[in-house]
Design a protein around this motif. Sequence first.
Motif, PDB file in Angstrom:
ATOM      1  N   ALA A 159       0.915  -1.235  -0.038  1.00 48.82           N
ATOM      2  CA  ALA A 159      -0.084   0.018  -0.219  1.00 48.82           C
ATOM      3  C   ALA A 159       0.807   1.136   0.074  1.00 48.82           C
ATOM      4  O   ALA A 159       0.528   2.182  -0.791  1.00 48.82           O
ATOM      5  N   VAL A 160       1.954   1.480   0.761  1.00 47.57           N
ATOM      6  CA  VAL A 160       3.041   2.339   0.515  1.00 47.57           C
ATOM      7  C   VAL A 160       3.624   2.496  -0.692  1.00 47.57           C
ATOM      8  O   VAL A 160       3.574   3.758  -1.086  1.00 47.57           O
ATOM      9  N   LEU A 161       3.972   1.440  -1.180  1.00 52.74           N
ATOM     10  CA  LEU A 161       4.664   1.433  -2.383  1.00 52.74           C
ATOM     11  C   LEU A 161       3.581   1.995  -3.504  1.00 52.74           C
ATOM     12  O   LEU A 161       4.057   2.842  -4.388  1.00 52.74           O
ATOM     13  N   GLU A 162       2.293   1.655  -3.207  1.00 49.73           N
ATOM     14  CA  GLU A 162       1.415   2.400  -4.290  1.00 49.73           C
ATOM     15  C   GLU A 162       1.185   3.673  -4.152  1.00 49.73           C
ATOM     16  O   GLU A 162       0.985   4.581  -4.793  1.00 49.73           O
ATOM     17  N   GLU A 163       1.118   4.140  -2.572  1.00 49.28           N
ATOM     18  CA  GLU A 163       0.951   5.476  -2.299  1.00 49.28           C
ATOM     19  C   GLU A 163       2.167   6.394  -3.034  1.00 49.28           C
ATOM     20  O   GLU A 163       1.953   7.732  -3.331  1.00 49.28           O
ATOM     21  N   LEU A 164       3.360   5.755  -2.909  1.00 47.28           N
ATOM     22  CA  LEU A 164       4.543   6.603  -3.652  1.00 47.28           C
ATOM     23  C   LEU A 164       4.658   6.405  -4.958  1.00 47.28           C
ATOM     24  O   LEU A 164       5.598   7.045  -5.572  1.00 47.28           O
ATOM     25  N   GLY A 165       3.870   5.699  -5.824  1.00 44.05           N
ATOM     26  CA  GLY A 165       3.896   5.428  -7.304  1.00 44.05           C
ATOM     27  C   GLY A 165       5.077   4.669  -7.496  1.00 44.05           C
ATOM     28  O   GLY A 165       5.643   4.822  -8.878  1.00 44.05           O
ATOM     29  N   ILE A 166       5.357   3.544  -6.731  1.00 37.62           N
ATOM     30  CA  ILE A 166       6.686   2.824  -7.041  1.00 37.62           C
ATOM     31  C   ILE A 166       6.073   1.419  -7.055  1.00 37.62           C
ATOM     32  O   ILE A 166       7.208   0.298  -6.836  1.00 37.62           O
ATOM     33  N   ALA A 167       4.998   1.143  -6.797  1.00 34.08           N
ATOM     34  CA  ALA A 167       4.330  -0.412  -6.772  1.00 34.08           C
ATOM     35  C   ALA A 167       5.040  -1.400  -7.917  1.00 34.08           C
ATOM     36  O   ALA A 167       5.308  -2.604  -7.536  1.00 34.08           O
ATOM     37  N   ALA A 168       5.106  -0.929  -9.107  1.00 28.81           N
ATOM     38  CA  ALA A 168       5.830  -1.728 -10.129  1.00 28.81           C
ATOM     39  C   ALA A 168       7.334  -2.250  -9.916  1.00 28.81           C
ATOM     40  O   ALA A 168       7.593  -3.161 -10.483  1.00 28.81           O
ATOM     41  N   TYR A 169       7.841  -1.583  -8.945  1.00 27.57           N
ATOM     42  CA  TYR A 169       9.273  -2.036  -8.546  1.00 27.57           C
ATOM     43  C   TYR A 169       9.467  -2.939  -7.548  1.00 27.57           C
ATOM     44  O   TYR A 169      10.391  -3.097  -7.079  1.00 27.57           O
ATOM     45  N   ALA A 170       8.179  -3.407  -7.255  1.00 24.94           N
ATOM     46  CA  ALA A 170       7.984  -4.268  -5.957  1.00 24.94           C
ATOM     47  C   ALA A 170       9.048  -5.391  -5.653  1.00 24.94           C
ATOM     48  O   ALA A 170       9.732  -5.824  -4.967  1.00 24.94           O
TER      49      ALA A 170
END
Length: 287
Positions: A152-163
């Motif tokens: 959820a935090v990665l999504e908030e910061l716009g970097i979920a694609a790099y998980a």
Amino acid sequence: MSATSSPAAPSPGAASATGPVLELRDVTVTFGGVTALSGVGLAVRPHQVLGVIGPNGAGKTTLFNVACGFVTPDTGTIVREGRELGRLHAHQLAGLGMARTLQGLGLFDRMSVLDNVVVGADRHASVGFLGSLLALPRAAREERELRERARAVLEELGIAAYADRYPPSLPYPVRKRVALARALAAEPTLLLLDEPASGLSADEMDELGDLVRSLTDRMSVMLVEHHMDLVMRVCDEITVLDFGRVIAHGTPAEVRDDPAVLAAYLGEVVGDEDAPGALPATPEGGR
């Protein structure tokens, strides 16, 4: 606005009846006979962005390290939400509702982005190492919850694609966001940011400014930074250091027009050179 070691009265709307979330009172630090900080005081208030600035050698890094528990002051007091702390250690920050980022990032190169962020969220775990080792059902459920929190935090910061990527393979600005995501995953009430704009382009710095301002609905932020345009845009109040002493404190407009601040800086003005009282920039990398 006077040059004192204690913060000036807060700007309208910046204070809270609950008092500061973090105070440093009369902090002095010496290294080998050299005084890095002398009688420094500051206060971070609820839902506020407090900036700490100053020219080269002003003591910003030392002050940040005191607030993080990396440096123990020779004298002075650290107060967290009205409670005086003893010797503060960096590993205690999460338990105190504090999180930090560092200029050097400190990411784990052999862990995925998601796992790096899970490390930040781990303060919410209650099962512990033994429960995880024994694969107890509660441990498995908690692990899923922590990973969901991290995503959820990665999504908030716009970097979920790099998980699922690893930090060394990522551009520097993305790694900066991963480090910020790890801090935010701890859900702090006080976020300490050390030079978050270093290495960012002008557009990326604008995005960072928007993000920092958006965080104040759920936390306070202490920002140590040398990019004056970012500081002036996002901070509610600013504390200015020079040669280890507080020389000014106030709103961005007050600090920008303070003669002591202008005298402390050398360099080109930032932003609109025709703006009245525009503050000179700290030399790149100035600490």
